[in-house]
Design an enzyme around this catalytic site. Structure first.
Site, short mmCIF file in Angstrom:
data_model
loop_
_atom_site.label_atom_id
_atom_site.label_comp_id
_atom_site.label_asym_id
_atom_site.label_seq_id
_atom_site.Cartn_x
_atom_site.Cartn_y
_atom_site.Cartn_z
N CYS A 1 11.88 -21.69 -49.27
CA CYS A 1 11.92 -20.79 -48.09
C CYS A 1 12.78 -19.52 -48.38
O CYS A 1 12.62 -18.25 -48.28
CB CYS A 1 12.05 -21.23 -46.73
N HIS A 21 14.62 -16.95 -36.99
CA HIS A 21 13.48 -15.93 -37.48
C HIS A 21 14.33 -14.56 -38.39
O HIS A 21 15.43 -14.40 -38.07
CB HIS A 21 12.90 -15.40 -36.54
N ASN A 24 10.10 -7.15 -37.77
CA ASN A 24 9.76 -8.39 -37.53
C ASN A 24 8.87 -8.63 -38.72
O ASN A 24 7.67 -7.97 -38.76
CB ASN A 24 9.27 -8.73 -36.24
#
Length: 780
Positions: free
Chosen positions: A371, A527, A551
C-alpha cells in the site's frame, strides 16, 4: 562532554511488515472496495517519543509546486487544418478508418502505395506533408488565428529521419510570457524563523500554470500530432501483433513531454537498469551475501532496440530477466491463488496505458502488501510533469506496440530505465496485484511490475514507506511532520515548500475499530490526502491562509466546514480572485480549508522536497522555470565496513570516530529571515537492502550526528567526541531505508557522522544535504 550530561543514543527496530510510513499505513484507504496492506504507521508511535516535531530534532518540511503565474495565453480558437500527407490514399482513409495508422505504415499490412522498406514507414500526419524513414513525417501545415493575440502564425514543413525523425513547421512571433511567480520566506524550528513571505499571489500545485501556458499553442511540435498526441509515423504495432488496444489520452503536458522525447529536443540522463546481486569477493561466497556494492547480474536492456527488434520480427517481447513464473512472484511464500500470466489484450478487449478522467486517480491495491507504493503512485498522478518522468508517454497499446514497456526510477542518485514485458499475474482472468479502477487502464499494473523487477520480485515489495516510493519516483528527499507537535512557523515553511516545488501528503489517525471512519465534517480517518495548494485570501475575519486538499477518491466525500465548496466564507472573496485561483465547486474530491482547521483535524504530514536536478529537468521539459529559490543539494556515497569504517553510534565512543565523516560548510542564512539562521536537511539512506531481502538481509538501524567543528578542517577524533555533544542528530536510530532531519542553525563549519547503531554492521549508504543557500561539502 561539554556539560555533565552524557549523550545516549536510542535504537528502535520495527518489523518489516510495519514499514508503511505516514501515508503508507493508510494507503489502502485509496481503495473503493478492497482492503489491502499490513497496518502500522511506525512513525506514528515514534514521533511523540523520539521525533518531537520532525525527523532528527524537529523541523518542518518543503512543499509542492511552482506558484501561480499572472500572465498567460488568452482565448484562442479557429485553427485551420492543413493538408494531409501524401503517403496514403485519402479516400481509402475515409472509407476505412480502421486502417488510419498515423501516416504511411507497412505496405503489406494496409495495402498502401510506396516502398515497403522506406516511404511508408514515415509519411504525413494529420497536419502536414512528409516523407522519411521509420518515423519521419511532416508536421506543421496548420494555422492558428488569434490565440490570445500572442501567436501570429505557424509554418508548415516536411521532415524525415530515422525512427524518431520528424518534420514540422514553426511558430512565428510567439509573444507573451508566464508572468511572475511567487516570492516567499523561510521557516523552521530552531528558534523560529520564517516571516517576510509575500502571500498575496501564492498558488499551490507544482506548475499548475504549465497546462494553461504551454499546450498546443506554445510548443513547437515536431514528432507528435498535437491534436491527438499520436507519434507521427509510428508503426501500428497493435495491427501487427493482434493484442493492441486504444491510444493514450495525454493532456497538454504529456504531449509536450512526448514530443520532446520523440523529436530529440530533450534527452534524460537515464541508464539501462542492471539487476544487482551479491559480490562473492566481499563475502557472498562461503560467508553469505554481502550488503556492500552488489555486482551486476544481468545485461543492460535498451527499450528502443528491443522494441524495434520485436516489431521487425513481428513478435511480442518476453523478458528473459524477469520471467513470467514463480521466480518473479516470490522468494519465500507462494501466493495462495493459482497465478496465470496474461497480457492486457488477453484480459480486456481494448487495453489502454493511460486514460483520461478520474480513473487515473483511483489506484487499487490488490493482494500484495505494498500500500506504500500505491499511495506514492496515486500522489504522482496529480503532477503530470512528474508522472511522465516515471511513465514515459512514448509507449502505448497502439503505436509501436510489441508487448514491451519501460519505466524510469531514481536509484541512489541516478535514474534507471527498467524494461518489462506486459505479461501480468492474474487469477480467474483478473489482475492479482495493483491496478487501476478502470478495467482497461494498465499503467499502474505495469508500473508495479517494473518496480518489482527493480527489487527482484513482487514479494520484495511487501512492507515499505511511502517516502521510499516517492523518492524512487521523484529523486526527492522526504520528511515526516507530526502535526500534534508541529515545528514553529509551519505555515511559512509550507508556503516556502510550495514555492520550491515539493509534494505534500497528510492524514488523520485511523480508528482501529472502524474502517475508513467518515467524520461528521466530511473527512475520513485513516485516509491519505494530498495538499495541492496554498493561498492567502481576504476572509470574513481578515486575511486567512487556506489550503487546497485533494481526496484521491475524486468523489463527493469532502470537507464540509468553513471554506468548503459554496460555504459562506467565499462571499468575501472577489470574483477576480476566485477566477485567478481557478476555483470550482464540483464533487471531485478537491476542497479548501483554513490552515487553522487543517491543524485541528489532520495529524500527520509527509513532504517530498524536490532537488535542483528535478526542477531543472521540469524546466527543460516544459520551458517553465521557478521564479523562486530551489534547494541547493550535495550528495556523498560511503560504506560501513566491518573492522574498518563501521564504528557504530556515539554510544560506542571507542569506535565512533572510525565512521565516515563529512565536512559541511554552511555560509548563507535563509533569505528574508532576520534571525541569521539557515535551514539544512540531512538524510542518510542505506542502499540495496530491499534487493537483498531474499537473502535474509534487511534494513539495519541507522542515524547520524552533526558536530560544530569550529576551525577544525580535518577528521574529528575520539577525544573530540568525548568532550563535545552533537549540535544536531537523528532522534533515534531506526531500521528504515532513510533517516532524515531538518534543522535551523547558524552558518558554520559542521561535520556529519552517519553510522549504524551497532559497530561492525555492514551497509552502503548515501548522504544528502539540502539547504537554502550555498553549500560546500567533502568527505574527510
Amino acid at each position: 562532554m561539554a556539560d555533565d550530561e552524557e549523550e545516549i543514543i536510542q535504537k528502535v527496530e520495527v518489523k518489516p511488515d510495519e514499514f508503511n510510513g505516514l501515508i503508507g499505513s493508510i494507503a489502502g484507504n485509496l481503495i473503493r472496495d478492497k482492503v489491502g496492506g499490513a497496518g502500522g504507521d511506525i512513525l506514528g508511535g515514534l514521533a511523540s517519543n523520539f521525533f518531537g516535531g520532525g525527523g532528527g530534532g524537529g523541523g518542518g518540511g518543503g512543499g509542492g509546486g511552482f506558484g501561480g503565474g499572472n500572465g498567460g495565453f488568452g482565448g484562442g480558437s479557429n485553427y485551420d487544418q492543413g493538408g494531409n500527407g501524401n503517403s496514403g490514399d485519402q479516400q481509402k482513409r475515409k472509407r476505412d478508418m480502421a486502417k488510419d495508422l498515423i501516416g504511411g505504415i507497412f505496405d503489406n499490412v494496409v495495402n498502401r502505395k510506396g516502398k515497403k522498406e522506406q516511404d511508408n514507414y514515415g509519411g504525413g500526419g494529420n497536419y502536414g506533408g512528409g516523407g522519411g524513414n521509420q518515423g519521419g513525417g511532416g508536421g506543421g501545415g496548420f494555422n492558428f488565428n488569434d490565440i490570445g493575440g500572442l501567436i501570429n502564425s505557424m509554418g508548415g514543413g516536411g521532415g524525415g529521419g530515422q525512427r524518431q525523425g520528424g518534420g514540422g513547421g514553426g511558430f512565428g512571433d510567439i509573444l507573451g510570457g508566464i508572468g511572475s511567480l511567487i516570492g516567499g520566506g523561510g521557516g523552521g524550528q530552531y528558534n523560529g524563523g520564517g516571516g517576510n513571505v509575500n502571500p498575496n499571489n501564492l498558488n499551490g500545485g507544482m506548475v499548475n500554470v504549465i497546462g494553461n501556458l504551454i499546450g498546443e499553442a506554445a510548443h513547437r511540435f515536431l514528432g507528435v500530432d498535437p491534436g491527438t498526441g499520436r507519434i507521427i509515423g509510428a508503426v501500428a504495432g497493435n495491427v501487427i501483433m493482434g493484442l493492441g488496444g486504444k491510444d493514450n489520452s495525454l493532456g497538454n503536458i504529456g504531449k509536450v513531454i512526448l514530443d520532446n522525447i520523440i523529436s530529440g529536443k530533450f534527452r534524460r540522463d537515464v541508464d539501462p537498469f542492471v539487476r544487482p546481486g551479491p559480490d562473492p569477493d566481499r563475502g557472498g561466497g562461503g560467508s553469505g551475501p554481502s550488503p556492500i556494492s552488489p555486482r551486476p547480474t544481468t545485461e543492460p536492456q535498451d527499450f528502443y532496440e528491443l522494441r524495434d527488434q520485436c516489431l521487425e520480427s513481428k513478435r511480442l517481447f518476453e523478458d528473459p530477466q524477469f520471467l513470467a513464473n514463480d521466480s518473479s512472484l516470490f522468494f519465500s511464500k507462494r501466493p495462495p491463488k493459482r497465478v496465470e500470466w496474461l497480457r492486457p489484450g488477453e484480459i480486456t478487449r481494448e487495453p489502454q496505458l493511460i486514460t483520461e478522467g478520474h480513473s487515473r486517480f483511483d489506484v487499487i491495491q490488490g493482494e500484495l502488501g505494498d500500500c506504500w507504493l500505491l499511495a506514492a503512485a496515486a500522489n504522482l498522478t496529480l503532477k503530470d510533469e512528474l508522472f511522465y518522468r516515471v511513465v514515459p508517454p512514448d509507449q502505448s497499446f497502439t503505436e509501436n506496440y510489441a508487448g514491451i514497456f519501460h519505466f524510469q526510477f531514481w536509484q541512489y542518485g541516478k535514474w534507471v530505465d527498467v524494461v518489462i514485458d506486459d505479461r501480468l499475474p492474474t487469477s480467474n482472468g483478473e489482475l492479482l496485484y495493483m491496478h487501476s479502477a478502470s478495467n482497461n487502464e494498465f499503467w499502474s499494473a505495469l508500473l508495479e511490475k517494473a518496480y518489482a523487477k527493480l527489487f527482484g520480485s513482487y514479494e520484495a515489495l511487501k512492507g515499505g514507506t511511502t517516502s521510499e516510493a516517492l523518492e524512487d519516483m521523484t529523486g526527492g528527499l522526504t520528511e515526516f511532520i507530526d502535526l500534534k507537535n508541529p515545528p514553529r512557523n509551519l505555515m511559512q515553511m509550507m508556503m516556502r515548500g510550495f514555492e520550491m516545488g515539493s509534494l505534500f501528503g497528510c492524514s488523520i489517525e485511523a480508528d482501529p475499530n472502524v474502517w475508513e471512519a467518515k467524520m461528521s465534517n466530511g473527512l475520513v480517518k485513516g485516509h491519505a490526502y494530498s495538499i495541492t495548494g496554498c493561498r492567502i485570501v481576504d476572509g470574513p475575519n481578515g486575511q486567512t491562509c487556506i489550503l487546497r486538499i485533494r481526496n484521491p477518491w475524486g468523489n463527493e466525500q469532502e470537507w464540509n466546514g468553513p471554506w468548503s465548496d459554496n460555504s459562506r466564507e467565499w462571499r468575501s472573496v472577489p470574483d477576480s480572485v476566485k477566477q485567478d485561483m481557478g476555483l470550482k465547486f464540483d464533487h471531485d474530491g478537491e476542497f479548501w480549508m483554513s490552515f487553522d482547521d487543517f491543524m485541528r483535524n489532520f495529524e500527520k504530514m509527509e513532504i517530498c522536497n524536490l532537488g535542483p536536478d528535478v526542477m531543472d529537468e521540469v524546466y527543460q521539459m516544459t520551458g517553465v522555470k521557478a521564479a523562486g529559490m530551489v534547494w541547493a543539494a550535495n550528495t556523498h556515497d560511503g560504506a560501513w565496513v566491518r573492522n574498518q569504517t563501521a564504528g557504530g553510534c556515539r554510544n560506542y565512543i571507542n569506535t565512533f570516530a572510525n565512521n565516515p565523516q563529512f565536512r559541511v560548510q554552511l555560509t548563507d542564512s535563509d533569505p528574508d529571515d532576520d534571525d541569521e539562521l539557515c535551514t539544512v536537511i540531512f538524510a542518510v539512506l542505506q542502499k540495496y537492502r530491499r534487493n537483498l531481502k531474499q537473502d535474509g538481509l534487511d534494513n539495519v538501524p541507522i542515524g547520524f550526528a552533526v558536530y560544530d567543528a569550529g576551525n577544525n578542517r580535518g577528521r574529528l577524533s575520539k577525544q573530540f567526541f568525548a568532550a563535545n555533544k552533537s549540535a544536531m542528530r537523528s532522534a533515534a536510530f531506526i531500521n528504515l531505508r532513510e533517516m532524515t532531519g531538518r534543522f535551523r542553525v547558524p552558518p558554520g563549519n559542521y561535520v556529519v557522522v552517519p553510522s549504524t547503531f551497532e559497530p561492525n554492521e555492514e551497509a552502503e549508504f548515501m548522504l544528502r544535504v539540502y539547504t537554502n543557500g550555498f553549500i560546500e561539502s567533502e568527505e574527510l
